[in-house]
Design an enzyme around this catalytic site. Structure first.
Site, mmCIF file in Angstrom:
data_model
loop_
_atom_site.group_PDB
_atom_site.id
_atom_site.type_symbol
_atom_site.label_atom_id
_atom_site.label_comp_id
_atom_site.label_asym_id
_atom_site.label_seq_id
_atom_site.Cartn_x
_atom_site.Cartn_y
_atom_site.Cartn_z
ATOM 1 N N PHE A 12 -4.510 2.811 -2.944
ATOM 2 C CA PHE A 12 -6.146 2.165 -3.305
ATOM 3 C C PHE A 12 -7.329 3.785 -3.330
ATOM 4 O O PHE A 12 -7.688 4.006 -3.955
ATOM 5 C CB PHE A 12 -6.023 2.218 -1.785
ATOM 6 C CG PHE A 12 -5.679 1.500 -1.097
ATOM 7 C CD1 PHE A 12 -6.368 -0.217 -1.537
ATOM 8 C CD2 PHE A 12 -4.615 0.341 -0.445
ATOM 9 C CE1 PHE A 12 -6.239 -1.455 -1.503
ATOM 10 C CE2 PHE A 12 -4.052 -0.730 -0.514
ATOM 11 C CZ PHE A 12 -5.407 -1.970 -0.300
ATOM 12 N N GLY A 13 -6.839 5.337 -2.625
ATOM 13 C CA GLY A 13 -7.369 6.294 -2.843
ATOM 14 C C GLY A 13 -7.395 7.660 -4.187
ATOM 15 O O GLY A 13 -8.187 6.943 -4.668
ATOM 16 N N GLU A 168 0.265 -9.326 12.589
ATOM 17 C CA GLU A 168 0.056 -10.308 11.247
ATOM 18 C C GLU A 168 1.816 -10.651 11.403
ATOM 19 O O GLU A 168 1.983 -11.982 11.328
ATOM 20 C CB GLU A 168 -0.600 -9.640 9.993
ATOM 21 C CG GLU A 168 -1.598 -9.563 10.248
ATOM 22 C CD GLU A 168 -2.414 -9.343 8.914
ATOM 23 O OE1 GLU A 168 -4.132 -9.870 8.852
ATOM 24 O OE2 GLU A 168 -2.755 -8.133 8.188
HETATM 25 C C1 LIG Z 1 1.604 -3.293 6.436
HETATM 26 C C2 LIG Z 1 0.655 -2.754 6.399
HETATM 27 C C3 LIG Z 1 -0.645 -3.502 5.998
HETATM 28 C C4 LIG Z 1 -1.658 -3.233 6.135
HETATM 29 N N1 LIG Z 1 -2.770 -3.819 6.145
HETATM 30 C C5 LIG Z 1 -3.733 -3.139 5.847
HETATM 31 C C6 LIG Z 1 -4.905 -4.006 6.264
HETATM 32 O O1 LIG Z 1 -5.384 -4.930 6.544
HETATM 33 N N2 LIG Z 1 -6.329 -3.272 5.828
HETATM 34 C C7 LIG Z 1 -6.473 -2.431 5.875
HETATM 35 O O2 LIG Z 1 -7.943 -1.607 5.309
HETATM 36 N N3 LIG Z 1 -5.400 -1.270 5.340
HETATM 37 C C8 LIG Z 1 -4.211 -1.836 5.520
HETATM 38 N N4 LIG Z 1 -2.944 -0.830 5.506
HETATM 39 C C9 LIG Z 1 -3.347 0.262 5.127
HETATM 40 C C10 LIG Z 1 -3.833 0.874 3.920
HETATM 41 O O3 LIG Z 1 -2.398 -0.329 3.050
HETATM 42 C C11 LIG Z 1 -3.704 2.247 3.846
HETATM 43 O O4 LIG Z 1 -4.606 2.746 4.514
HETATM 44 C C12 LIG Z 1 -3.997 2.627 2.453
HETATM 45 O O5 LIG Z 1 -2.591 1.830 1.647
HETATM 46 C C13 LIG Z 1 -4.181 4.317 1.977
HETATM 47 O O6 LIG Z 1 -4.179 4.213 0.224
HETATM 48 P P1 LIG Z 1 -3.777 5.801 0.331
HETATM 49 O O7 LIG Z 1 -4.068 6.278 -1.197
HETATM 50 O O8 LIG Z 1 -3.973 6.571 1.325
HETATM 51 O O9 LIG Z 1 -2.097 5.511 -0.203
HETATM 52 P P2 LIG Z 1 -1.284 4.584 -0.405
HETATM 53 O O10 LIG Z 1 -2.313 2.745 -0.732
HETATM 54 O O11 LIG Z 1 -0.072 4.151 0.186
HETATM 55 O O12 LIG Z 1 -1.014 5.090 -1.787
HETATM 56 C C14 LIG Z 1 -0.288 6.421 -1.397
HETATM 57 C C15 LIG Z 1 0.706 6.531 -2.769
HETATM 58 O O13 LIG Z 1 1.295 8.114 -3.058
HETATM 59 C C16 LIG Z 1 2.538 8.089 -3.855
HETATM 60 N N5 LIG Z 1 3.756 8.910 -3.035
HETATM 61 C C17 LIG Z 1 3.987 9.633 -2.285
HETATM 62 N N6 LIG Z 1 3.941 10.708 -1.430
HETATM 63 C C18 LIG Z 1 4.465 10.717 -3.083
HETATM 64 C C19 LIG Z 1 4.971 12.027 -3.115
HETATM 65 N N7 LIG Z 1 5.486 13.231 -3.166
HETATM 66 N N8 LIG Z 1 5.574 11.807 -5.051
HETATM 67 C C20 LIG Z 1 4.536 11.073 -5.788
HETATM 68 N N9 LIG Z 1 4.162 9.928 -5.791
HETATM 69 C C21 LIG Z 1 3.741 9.671 -4.083
HETATM 70 C C22 LIG Z 1 3.260 6.509 -3.479
HETATM 71 O O14 LIG Z 1 4.076 6.266 -3.750
HETATM 72 C C23 LIG Z 1 1.560 5.371 -3.099
HETATM 73 O O15 LIG Z 1 1.698 4.673 -4.386
HETATM 74 C C24 LIG Z 1 -1.645 -1.586 5.495
HETATM 75 C C25 LIG Z 1 -0.824 -1.115 5.582
HETATM 76 C C26 LIG Z 1 0.668 -1.375 5.584
HETATM 77 C C27 LIG Z 1 1.754 0.081 5.740
#
Ligand SMILES: Cc1cc2nc3c(=O)[nH]c(=O)nc-3n(C[C@H](O)[C@H](O)[C@H](O)COP(=O)(O)OP(=O)(O)OC[C@H]3O[C@@H](n4cnc5c(N)ncnc54)[C@H](O)[C@@H]3O)c2cc1C
Length: 411
Positions: A12-13, A168
């Site tokens: 997402f970020g 959920e």
């Molecule tokens: C089962 C579940 C249900 C959820 N339900 C909700 C909800 O209903 N509402 C809500 O707001 N939030 C929900 N969340 C939380 C939400 O999904 C996260 O807060 C959100 O995805 C965070 O975004 P992010 O960009 O920080 O990380 P992410 O979306 O997790 O993305 C991180 C990315 O970094 C990549 N990455 C990590 N380490 C490495 C590396 N060393 N090298 C290369 N790539 C790497 C990963 O592959 C991934 O694609 C849920 C989470 C889960 C697991």
């Protein structure tokens, strides 16, 4: 020279940061170990046979196809040289002028190795499909099991953690069993099946207002989920769950939804970390002493009123917009802005027609909250094809009490 912005993570970020920089005079290199962006909030529906993985994921290259100033590379990031401003990756070094870390989180088993070994986390596509395979296999094995106690253990499903994911998951699992699998297994005695939701504290959905917490608890019971408070898991050997109290629950399935933490990599980057291994950021979302590094989303530790912001999608998205904006400001010689979170509310669904929501300053329960949940999730899914297929799937399941994906694809 055009500066290079490296973004790690296409969740997402990371994705939002990349899009926010599409018109900026920068060269973006987006890195992720997967070639797809995953909509984690619907993972539990893959785990409970409602959706296919490809309906909640989309290739990063397809999403960002039109963005000229961006290169995507499928690599694993393994470290960073902070002085040389270079990332170490599985495909060699990647230099950066600006770095946005959007690494997301991973399951926190709180040091319970036995649970990590025998139980399931719910963070990625592989785990969701493994849960689906395992649950369906448990039913097949139960049909072959002559011993009633061993059969009941196969049909006892323990979900740990009363946050939104656990609630959920437990609700959807109970519905999969009681509305769909009962038809597939007509000789099954439904009294042999148990879905337990274990919560260490005295409440589910702790971050929600009391009225919604109570509504969620009552709905779970109505949907035949046994909610147990003050229940802390101490050990799981694949056939028995032992609680801290000494109680033993015979069960072959533990789904761990009790905690998240930053990926192990963050501890090796030489950056300041706090609780859950998250990287401490300043109000501008930059790391102290490293104005060229911003951290966003689950992996960022940012306190508001003495509490870290939750690991949820809106935090990641809003942080990414600010971090990208601050890079553009820096290029113009302007000062960076500070992050201010606008909480859009929270939602959790508990199966058909039931959800709880805190949105638009109001508390919602039951059918209206459920419709709100449906609309919010369909809007947020990436890609028209995904939106359409998920909608059709949900409508089909709703009217025919079905789950489309009841396949055991390995084991
Ligand atoms: C089962 C579940 C249900 C959820 N339900 C909700 C909800 O209903 N509402 C809500 O707001 N939030 C929900 N969340 C939380 C939400 O999904 C996260 O807060 C959100 O995805 C965070 O975004 P992010 O960009 O920080 O990380 P992410 O979306 O997790 O993305 C991180 C990315 O970094 C990549 N990455 C990590 N380490 C490495 C590396 N060393 N090298 C290369 N790539 C790497 C990963 O592959 C991934 O694609 C849920 C989470 C889960 C697991």
């Amino acid at each position: 020279m055009i500066p290079t912005v490296v973004i790690v993570g296409a969740g997402f970020g990371g994705l939002r940061a990349a899009r926010a920089l599409r018109r900026a005079p920068v060269h973006i290199v987006l890195l992720d170990r997967h070639n797809y962006h995953l909509f984690q909030p619907l993972l539990y529906q893959v785990a409970t046979a409602g959706l296919e993985p490809e309906q909640i994921a989309k290739p990063v290259r397809a999403i960002l196809r039109g963005q000229r100033n961006l290169d995507f590379r499928m690599v694993e990031v393994t470290g960073v040289d902070l002085v040389a401003r270079r990332l170490e990756t599985s495909a060699g070094p990647v230099p950066y002028d600006h770095l946005i870390l959007a690494l997301g989180g991973e399951t926190n088993f709180f040091g319970l190795d036995s649970v990590a070994r025998h139980g399931f986390g719910l963070k990625g596509v592989d785990e969701a499909v493994a849960i689906r395979n395992h649950v369906l296999t448990c039913f097949e094995q139960a049909m072959l099991e002559p011993d009633p106690e061993r059969r009941r253990a196969r049909l006892t499903f323990v979900v740990v953690g009363g946050g939104p994911t656990g609630v959920e998951m437990a609700g959807a699992l109970s519905e999969l069993i009681r509305l769909v699998l009962v038809k597939d297994y007509p000789r099954l005695n439904i009294k042999d099946v148990r879905v337990l939701l274990l919560e260490a504290t005295d409440r589910v959905l702790g971050a929600m207002p009391e009225r919604l917490r109570e509504a969620a608890g009552a709905t779970l019971w109505r949907k035949h989920v046994e909610v147990r408070f003050g229940a802390t898991v101490a050990d799981f050997d694949g056939a028995r769950v032992r609680l801290k109290s000494g109680e033993v629950i015979p069960a072959h399935t533990v789904i761990w939804a009790a905690g998240a933490q930053a990926p192990g990599l963050t501890g090796r980057l030489g950056l300041p970390t706090a609780r859950q291994g998250r990287i401490v950021v300043q109000p501008t979302l930059r790391v102290a002493g490293h104005p060229e590094i911003a951290v966003v989303g689950d992996v960022a530790y940012f306190e508001v009123d003495g509490q870290p912001l939750p690991m949820v999608a809106p935090v990641a998205i809003q942080m990414a917009e600010l971090a990208a904006g601050n890079i553009v400001r820096a290029l113009r010689g302007a000062a960076p802005e500070a992050f201010r979170y606008r909480d859009p509310g929270t939602l959790a669904t508990i199966g058909r027609n039931a959800a709880v929501a805190r949105m638009f300053g109001l508390n919602w329960t039951g059918f209206p909250a459920w419709v709100m949940w449906l609309v919010v999730h369909i809007i947020q899914l990436i890609g028209f094809r995904n939106k359409l297929f998920v909608l059709v799937n949900w409508a089909w399941d709703y009217f025919f009490y079905e789950r489309a994906v009841r396949l055991i694809t390995r084991e």
